[in-house]
Scaffold this active site. Structure first.
Site, PDB file in Angstrom:
ATOM      1  CB  CYS A  53      71.278  -4.990 -22.579  1.00 22.62           C
ATOM      2  SG  CYS A  53      70.695  -6.252 -23.933  1.00 22.62           S
ATOM      3  CE1 TYR A  85      74.242 -12.127 -24.713  1.00 22.15           C
ATOM      4  CE2 TYR A  85      72.584 -14.067 -24.271  1.00 22.15           C
ATOM      5  CZ  TYR A  85      72.740 -12.869 -23.827  1.00 22.15           C
ATOM      6  OH  TYR A  85      72.123 -12.414 -23.090  1.00 22.15           O
ATOM      7  CE1 TYR A 137      73.814  -7.710 -19.773  1.00 20.98           C
ATOM      8  CE2 TYR A 137      73.913  -8.754 -18.057  1.00 20.98           C
ATOM      9  CZ  TYR A 137      73.537  -8.499 -19.612  1.00 20.98           C
ATOM     10  OH  TYR A 137      72.709  -9.443 -19.401  1.00 20.98           O
TER      11      TYR A 137
END
Length: 216
Positions: A53, A85, A137
């Site tokens: 993150c 996003y 990630y």
């Protein structure tokens, strides 16, 4: 949805199309007031780090010292231009969440940034970081000079040796020349400065990265 189910679904559906315009990302750094966009001062270099993150990752680097000129978060390493996003979270853009670090090498060595990168997350987890699961990630270093890439690769080899000794598996960090970078939405920029109690899933292995030139 399990990670492999999500990856399989993303592959089946294919990449998302480009968006015509970038998202609004704000003009200045919330902490130090510097412009987020280039041109950057003479004597700076930039590099892009993916380590889970990007909220917690960005805070690590803006706190790294006076040698950091500015940081910003965004998306890189995928196929969809100007992704949002929400787009990235589908797994269909191929992007990683990354931090752009613009720094003065004369004041802050690249090796010190690499040490901070390796020690601030677990680079052996593949497409995840702790409880954050998904392609965005993944661990990555996107370099902008040949010297950066050589240093990153040398430090990866050095850190692998100490991680192996500590019982960890293979480092999965991607090291590559910097692809196009797309700024994330304004609310993501310096998120943990704007929201001090906000979520931060960043966590290292507790294994120190060897110090010295090129991580030797």
């Amino acid at each position: 949805m399990a990670l492999f189910d999500k990856l399989d679904l993303a592959r089946m559906l294919g990449p998302l199309p480009d968006r015509a315009a970038p998202v609004a990302h704000g003009a200045r750094h919330f902490v130090n007031g510097q412009p987020l966009d280039p041109p950057f001062p003479v004597g700076t270099e930039d590099v892009f780090f993916g380590m889970g993150c990007f909220w917690g990752a960005e805070r690590k680097f803006w706190q790294a010292g006076d040698g950091v000129h500015v940081t910003a978060v965004g998306y890189a390493g995928g196929t969809t231009r100007n992704a949002t996003y929400e787009d990235v979270c589908t797994g269909r853009t191929g992007h990683a969440e990354v931090v752009r670090v613009v720094y003065f090498p004369a004041a802050l060595s690249f090796d010190s940034l690499l040490k901070l990168f390796w020690e601030s997350h677990d680079p052996t987890q593949g497409m995840r970081q702790g409880n954050d699961v998904g392609t965005q990630y993944r661990s990555a270093i996107y370099t902008t000079t040949p010297a950066q890439r050589a240093a990153a690769e040398a430090s990866r080899a050095a850190y692998q040796r100490v991680l192996t000794d500590a019982g960890y598996g293979a480092i999965t960090t991607q090291i590559a020349p910097a692809p196009p970078f797309f700024y994330a939405e304004a609310y993501h920029q310096q998120y943990l400065a704007k929201n001090p109690g906000g979520y931060c899933g960043l966590g290292g292995t507790g294994v120190a990265c060897p110090a010295g030139p090129l991580g030797a």
